[in-house]
Write a protein that holds these residues in place. Sequence first.
Motif, PDB file in Angstrom:
ATOM      1  N   ASP A 219      -9.843   4.417  -8.084  1.00 46.85           N
ATOM      2  CA  ASP A 219      -8.611   3.018  -8.297  1.00 46.85           C
ATOM      3  C   ASP A 219      -9.176   3.321 -10.679  1.00 46.85           C
TER       4      ASP A 219
ATOM      5  N   ASN B 274      -5.634  -1.806  -7.837  1.00 47.66           N
ATOM      6  CA  ASN B 274      -6.100  -2.762  -7.454  1.00 47.66           C
ATOM      7  C   ASN B 274      -5.917  -3.728  -8.159  1.00 47.66           C
ATOM      8  N   GLN B 275      -5.428  -3.621  -9.697  1.00 44.22           N
ATOM      9  CA  GLN B 275      -5.929  -5.381 -10.365  1.00 44.22           C
ATOM     10  C   GLN B 275      -4.242  -6.078  -9.429  1.00 44.22           C
TER      11      GLN B 275
ATOM     12  N   TYR C 283     -11.110  -4.763   0.071  1.00 48.94           N
ATOM     13  CA  TYR C 283     -10.192  -3.915   0.823  1.00 48.94           C
ATOM     14  C   TYR C 283      -9.155  -3.176  -0.121  1.00 48.94           C
ATOM     15  N   ALA C 284      -9.531  -3.643  -1.528  1.00 49.19           N
ATOM     16  CA  ALA C 284      -8.768  -2.874  -2.942  1.00 49.19           C
ATOM     17  C   ALA C 284      -9.278  -3.357  -4.135  1.00 49.19           C
TER      18      ALA C 284
ATOM     19  N   TRP D  91      -3.487  -5.933  -6.200  1.00 46.50           N
ATOM     20  CA  TRP D  91      -3.533  -6.067  -5.383  1.00 46.50           C
ATOM     21  C   TRP D  91      -2.731  -7.414  -4.875  1.00 46.50           C
TER      22      TRP D  91
ATOM     23  N   GLN E  22      -8.885  -9.081  -0.478  1.00 48.87           N
ATOM     24  CA  GLN E  22      -8.682  -7.727  -1.551  1.00 48.87           C
ATOM     25  C   GLN E  22     -10.326  -7.599  -2.559  1.00 48.87           C
TER      26      GLN E  22
ATOM     27  N   ILE F  40     -11.725  -3.967  -7.665  1.00 47.99           N
ATOM     28  CA  ILE F  40     -11.079  -3.481  -9.452  1.00 47.99           C
ATOM     29  C   ILE F  40     -12.016  -3.204  -9.531  1.00 47.99           C
TER      30      ILE F  40
ATOM     31  N   GLU G 223       0.930  -0.877   0.760  1.00 51.99           N
ATOM     32  CA  GLU G 223       0.143   0.144   0.058  1.00 51.99           C
ATOM     33  C   GLU G 223       0.620   1.416   0.242  1.00 51.99           C
TER      34      GLU G 223
END
Length: 152
Positions: A129, A135-136, A121-122, A138, A118, A124, A61
Amino acid sequence: MAFKRGDSFAGGVISPTASASGAKLNSNLGGALKNTGDIFASVGAKYGIDPALLAAIAVHETGNGTSNAVRNKNNVGGMMGKNGLMTFDSIEQGIDKMASNLKRNYFDKGLTTIEQIQRKYAPIGVENDAKTNVNQYWVSGVSKYYKQFGGG
């Protein structure tokens, strides 16, 4: 629910909670994260989360402690609030808040693999993003750092 032996991460196996010592973590931590291995280890023990995973998320991160978020806001996890990136009083508080968030909103809800984390959290394609589309990466990034820190 903490990661347990046998849980999967990007095709591998998640190590038991105590897999990474502060010294082991320090060997790969840089920038604002340099020499914070003992903090990751103690916070990991506090929440029952593998410190290698906490450090791996923080390194991914923050670009290994080089991002403005960690340098100016002590935000090691890319944590967002109502007004954008959250600010913490210290790196230790940033690590603790990231771990607390992971425990309450991920592990306690059964999200126990890097892939499952993921997605929440992140994810796609989310608004923050849309321009960078990072994010892809992560899962692969966190998994790579997790292995470096002795996880899996």
